[in-house]
Design a protein around this motif. Sequence first.
Motif, PDB file in Angstrom:
ATOM      1  N   LEU A  17      11.690  70.159  57.719  1.00  0.00           N
ATOM      2  CA  LEU A  17      12.972  69.594  57.296  1.00  0.00           C
ATOM      3  C   LEU A  17      13.615  68.831  58.446  1.00  0.00           C
ATOM      4  N   LEU A  18      13.538  69.424  59.628  1.00  0.00           N
ATOM      5  CA  LEU A  18      14.134  68.803  60.810  1.00  0.00           C
ATOM      6  C   LEU A  18      13.422  67.486  61.112  1.00  0.00           C
ATOM      7  N   ASP A  19      12.096  67.498  60.980  1.00  0.00           N
ATOM      8  CA  ASP A  19      11.323  66.284  61.236  1.00  0.00           C
ATOM      9  C   ASP A  19      11.722  65.174  60.269  1.00  0.00           C
ATOM     10  N   LEU A  20      11.871  65.535  58.995  1.00  0.00           N
ATOM     11  CA  LEU A  20      12.287  64.548  57.987  1.00  0.00           C
ATOM     12  C   LEU A  20      13.629  63.945  58.383  1.00  0.00           C
ATOM     13  N   THR A  21      14.541  64.822  58.795  1.00  0.00           N
ATOM     14  CA  THR A  21      15.865  64.357  59.205  1.00  0.00           C
ATOM     15  C   THR A  21      15.753  63.373  60.362  1.00  0.00           C
ATOM     16  N   TYR A  22      14.906  63.727  61.338  1.00  0.00           N
ATOM     17  CA  TYR A  22      14.770  62.843  62.496  1.00  0.00           C
ATOM     18  C   TYR A  22      14.194  61.501  62.101  1.00  0.00           C
ATOM     19  N   TYR A  96      18.219  56.499  74.782  1.00  0.00           N
ATOM     20  CA  TYR A  96      16.931  56.767  75.426  1.00  0.00           C
ATOM     21  C   TYR A  96      16.888  58.189  75.975  1.00  0.00           C
ATOM     22  N   ILE A  97      17.961  58.559  76.674  1.00  0.00           N
ATOM     23  CA  ILE A  97      17.980  59.896  77.280  1.00  0.00           C
ATOM     24  C   ILE A  97      17.899  60.956  76.183  1.00  0.00           C
ATOM     25  N   LEU A  98      18.677  60.732  75.126  1.00  0.00           N
ATOM     26  CA  LEU A  98      18.684  61.696  74.025  1.00  0.00           C
ATOM     27  C   LEU A  98      17.290  61.812  73.422  1.00  0.00           C
ATOM     28  N   MET A  99      16.622  60.677  73.288  1.00  0.00           N
ATOM     29  CA  MET A  99      15.277  60.703  72.712  1.00  0.00           C
ATOM     30  C   MET A  99      14.326  61.510  73.583  1.00  0.00           C
ATOM     31  N   ARG A 109       8.172  73.277  69.766  1.00  0.00           N
ATOM     32  CA  ARG A 109       8.026  73.763  68.388  1.00  0.00           C
ATOM     33  C   ARG A 109       8.952  74.937  68.086  1.00  0.00           C
ATOM     34  N   GLU A 110      10.087  74.925  68.758  1.00  0.00           N
ATOM     35  CA  GLU A 110      11.082  75.936  68.427  1.00  0.00           C
ATOM     36  C   GLU A 110      12.367  75.207  68.078  1.00  0.00           C
ATOM     37  N   ILE A 111      13.101  75.768  67.150  1.00  0.00           N
ATOM     38  CA  ILE A 111      14.351  75.118  66.760  1.00  0.00           C
ATOM     39  C   ILE A 111      15.463  75.678  67.632  1.00  0.00           C
ATOM     40  N   ASN A 112      16.168  74.786  68.262  1.00  0.00           N
ATOM     41  CA  ASN A 112      17.327  75.255  69.019  1.00  0.00           C
ATOM     42  C   ASN A 112      18.531  74.369  68.738  1.00  0.00           C
ATOM     43  N   PHE A 113      19.599  74.696  69.375  1.00  0.00           N
ATOM     44  CA  PHE A 113      20.865  74.033  69.118  1.00  0.00           C
ATOM     45  C   PHE A 113      20.773  72.524  69.344  1.00  0.00           C
ATOM     46  N   TYR A 114      20.068  72.131  70.425  1.00  0.00           N
ATOM     47  CA  TYR A 114      19.990  70.698  70.742  1.00  0.00           C
ATOM     48  C   TYR A 114      19.331  69.918  69.618  1.00  0.00           C
ATOM     49  N   LEU A 115      18.266  70.518  69.104  1.00  0.00           N
ATOM     50  CA  LEU A 115      17.534  69.830  68.041  1.00  0.00           C
ATOM     51  C   LEU A 115      18.378  69.724  66.773  1.00  0.00           C
ATOM     52  N   LEU A 116      19.223  70.726  66.550  1.00  0.00           N
ATOM     53  CA  LEU A 116      20.039  70.708  65.335  1.00  0.00           C
ATOM     54  C   LEU A 116      21.198  69.727  65.440  1.00  0.00           C
ATOM     55  N   ILE A 117      21.736  69.566  66.638  1.00  0.00           N
ATOM     56  CA  ILE A 117      22.926  68.728  66.795  1.00  0.00           C
ATOM     57  C   ILE A 117      22.544  67.254  66.974  1.00  0.00           C
ATOM     58  N   SER A 118      21.336  67.012  67.479  1.00  0.00           N
ATOM     59  CA  SER A 118      20.971  65.635  67.834  1.00  0.00           C
ATOM     60  C   SER A 118      20.937  64.645  66.670  1.00  0.00           C
ATOM     61  N   PRO A 119      20.495  65.031  65.470  1.00  0.00           N
ATOM     62  CA  PRO A 119      20.544  64.050  64.388  1.00  0.00           C
ATOM     63  C   PRO A 119      21.930  63.454  64.191  1.00  0.00           C
ATOM     64  N   PHE A 120      22.949  64.275  64.350  1.00  0.00           N
ATOM     65  CA  PHE A 120      24.314  63.785  64.178  1.00  0.00           C
ATOM     66  C   PHE A 120      24.666  62.802  65.297  1.00  0.00           C
ATOM     67  N   LEU A 121      24.213  63.137  66.505  1.00  0.00           N
ATOM     68  CA  LEU A 121      24.478  62.231  67.628  1.00  0.00           C
ATOM     69  C   LEU A 121      23.781  60.895  67.410  1.00  0.00           C
ATOM     70  N   PHE A 122      22.527  60.966  66.950  1.00  0.00           N
ATOM     71  CA  PHE A 122      21.790  59.728  66.695  1.00  0.00           C
ATOM     72  C   PHE A 122      22.496  58.902  65.635  1.00  0.00           C
ATOM     73  N   LEU A 123      22.964  59.580  64.622  1.00  0.00           N
ATOM     74  CA  LEU A 123      23.668  58.884  63.540  1.00  0.00           C
ATOM     75  C   LEU A 123      24.901  58.173  64.093  1.00  0.00           C
ATOM     76  N   GLU A 142      22.108  58.350  54.793  1.00  0.00           N
ATOM     77  CA  GLU A 142      21.854  59.330  55.851  1.00  0.00           C
ATOM     78  C   GLU A 142      22.701  60.584  55.662  1.00  0.00           C
ATOM     79  N   LEU A 143      23.971  60.361  55.331  1.00  0.00           N
ATOM     80  CA  LEU A 143      24.866  61.510  55.129  1.00  0.00           C
ATOM     81  C   LEU A 143      24.334  62.374  53.989  1.00  0.00           C
ATOM     82  N   PHE A 144      23.933  61.687  52.921  1.00  0.00           N
ATOM     83  CA  PHE A 144      23.373  62.427  51.796  1.00  0.00           C
ATOM     84  C   PHE A 144      22.124  63.184  52.220  1.00  0.00           C
ATOM     85  N   PHE A 145      21.293  62.504  52.989  1.00  0.00           N
ATOM     86  CA  PHE A 145      20.028  63.117  53.411  1.00  0.00           C
ATOM     87  C   PHE A 145      20.280  64.347  54.287  1.00  0.00           C
ATOM     88  N   LEU A 146      21.242  64.225  55.200  1.00  0.00           N
ATOM     89  CA  LEU A 146      21.564  65.365  56.070  1.00  0.00           C
ATOM     90  C   LEU A 146      22.032  66.547  55.223  1.00  0.00           C
TER      91      LEU A 146
END
Lengths: 650, 307
Positions: A17-22, A96-99, A109-123, A142-146
């Motif tokens: 799911l996270l990958d799809l979001t990214y 770039y840094i965020l990427m 391959r572990e889900i952590n806070f950074y990975l969860l918050i970053s899609p919003f930052l990218f958006l 994107e909002l719908f997808f999130l």
Amino acid sequence: MRYLKHLQDIKFSPLALLDLTYIVVLLPLLLILKIPMLIFVGIVIAILIFKRTPTQKLGIFFIFILGVLALYLSLYGAFSFRGLSRLKLFLELLVYILMIVVAMQRLTREINFYLLISPFLFLALSLFFYHGMLMLIYVVFELFFLLWMILSHRMEGNVRDGFASSMVMFMYSLPWVVVLFIFFPRISFEHANYGFKSESIKRMGHDGTMYLDSKALLVPSERIVMEVGFENKIPPSHTLYFRGSILYTDKKDHWEGLPIYVKRETKPFYATTGLPIKYQISLYPTQKLWLYTLDMPSRMVKGSTLDRDLITTVKKPVKEPIHYEASSSLSPRFHDILDKKTLQASSFFDREQNPQTYKEAQKIEEAYISMPKRAKALTHFFKMRSLTYTLKPDALDINHTTDSFLFDTRRGYCVHFASSFVTMARMAGIPARIVTGYKADPANGLKNYLAVKEEDAHAWAELYIDEHWVRFETTSTASKVESNGEIIDPNQSAQSTSNSLYKEVNLYLMYVKYQVETWILYYSHIRQLQLLDYAKKNPAFIVSFVLSLIALVLLTFIIIAYFKRPQYSSETLAIMQPLLKRLKKEDHLRSDEETLHQYLLRYSNSYPQKLLIAEIDRLYEHMIYANENSKNKQKELKTLIKKFLKQKNG
Amino acid sequence: MNYTISPEFIPIIDAIEAHLVGKREPIALSLATFFAGGHLLLEDIPGVGKTTLAKHLSQVLGLDFGRIQFTSDMLPSDILGVNYYNQKEGEFIFKKGPIFTSFLLADEINRSMPKTQSALLQAMEEGIVTIDKTAYTLKKPFFVMATQNPHEEVGTFPLPSSQLDRFMCSFGIGYPDKASERAVLTGDTRQSSEKIDTLLSTVQIEATMQKASAVTLSDTLLDFLQEIIAFTRESGLFEYGLSTRGALALTAMVKSWAMLQGRVYATADDVQMVTGIVCAHRLHFKEGNTTALRISHEIFTKIHSDT
């Protein structure tokens, strides 16, 4: 179909799911990435695909080094601390840094806070790079997808149910969004620039000066400079002259406007003749002071100044899209009593510079006394020179531009025509000046919408005849038109019919885009007032507005109902629904563990007079469990249920 | 639970009930298990009528009744039989054990050693007994009714799950209700020793078993059954889910129960009725006690038919 049914049951892992979001969030940002960074992203994806175990510390360190290298190469040259004061570069660096950080985190391959918050930052970051209508649509998506992904995660990876629920949530919010959007008080404020320098100045089709040499301004780009919305339909094509600036001074290789220190008399505003038409213009950033109005403006544009040459200017260069309303009367002439300085400026010429032209002009001046006749003779002279209109002219002799154009190369475009025409008019004793701006192509228009592109940049002449400034389309004196090396008869329309469908579709899209931009993206307090004003005048509008709002609400409910519709395991059960609803209404509720048979049995035990229930129950049981599910039986069940429902009413 | 036993079987149940007052449901379920071709595990405290049920069931069905009282010192040969040397004939002769019967009551099965318990394995599954490489076929039908006392722990050997899986159902008989108990206490019932008439012939039994296996399972019902099976495996409530043999047992039992009610098709009600007793000895809750009732409740509050 069976395979598809199987697909519905797939449960997505949180990582998937996270990958799809990214993927969805990074898609627009990929367009701004430089090649080294793209390669880096590619490497990370390849590792994720081919190596299915968590990357070790050393590997992550390697990725980090690789990422920094990619970042260095991407921003090589642009990267300095001074460069960082530019907003876009700074944001690019952030992306770039965020990427890199996300790539490092994802590889564990572990889900952590950074990975969860970053899609919003990218958006959020992608919003800095794009602000067109496409991005608006994409952001909504994107909002719908999130939302969808979050709900799917909550539903233990069930994407299908997640979609239904997120659609329902989304639809619930829609009418509110629309109502709030239209009625919520809007505040207009200056765009904050956060102390960053503005972006590089873009060269536009129309400029304050007009070059005749190789620097000649020729930007045949399709970029849209402004979009015009008329109140009614688009006026005829020969009136679509958008006035930009006026050039008086011949500086050999270019023409300029009057210097600021020349103080001219301000004249009381002369009302132009003819019925004025109203239109709205959305002007994209030009980095210049001019606003464009159709020849001849009849009223001052709000927040600007209109000088005696009917040129509209603003105090600060246009750095972001602006919208203004203007009105003009479509006339090629306007009345003016020249003051001394203007007369001087519009009559000045250097006869040494173009002796050949001067000789010819003298002939005309001597032959005719009346100004209109002189002008006519001038036009005739130009026509006789068999000039060629081409976008690929030969270089002129910079010290004798007019001579060189009229007697030597005889090839040029609007700039050369206008320049020579004005020079010769002045030599023939007619005060003249050059007007630069845009001549819109009605092919870029649809209904009341007209797009003006950079390639529409144009220059023409204005001659002072009988106390009027009169517009002269100088390029119409050309005997030949050359386009892409082909010579076309100027009398025939130069438009090709090929790609017409593509063009038409494109135009429709542009039209829709313009409407959306006017009424959604740049919907402002003024538009709000306008809308209210309009509503006050047209009660029909209120009705249709309310009706469409109701239609929207209805549509919303239909979509919600569609996604929330109960799904029954069999058609027979669907037939049973009216009955079950009735029983429920009668407060006869089915308990969690009850089968339908037990439920109906309990009902007929409490209401023994209702014999039909037992019959329905028996029939239903046979249909469902004894495989006696024929159309006839279904009909029979339907009639029985109808009968039962009627009985209750009686 | 609502059910109506077909008039065909009412005399049978009545006859047994005369000796086991107020226990129509366990009697009906035992019958269903028998017609489904399975074996039954009765789990209850002593003295509620397990043996009575077995004895009279065998009488009604007209089957040879064999009984083994399991003890800790029992050997497999005590069940299966032995080869002994007949000096007169000068050869080995096989002496059949108590297992060579149609209706076997294995009383207190958990008292014997696992070795002895496993002697029953092949017999129950295949209806064949192998002694010294010679296979002997058991009688048909072959029905094992085992009893065990769930509360006694000293000196018992709990049955391994492989053994348990061979029983189709397990349930208890339970205390009688007040009125029935009063009837028993006042001696108003017939003596348990009294012989009752055989009500079904071997041919009839065969035909009834055929009928049970021919019961229709509609697609809707199979979906429902599969959902239940999937639930036991995937819900995470249980240590492990229902095996395929367990699933087969469930369907056979559903069919047999439907047949007992005179129907040629099974319904969700049948499934609800038998799921608990089929699963009680096969599933174990990760937390708390496992009872047929609780299994039923957990499954049917989450898996619904007719929705």
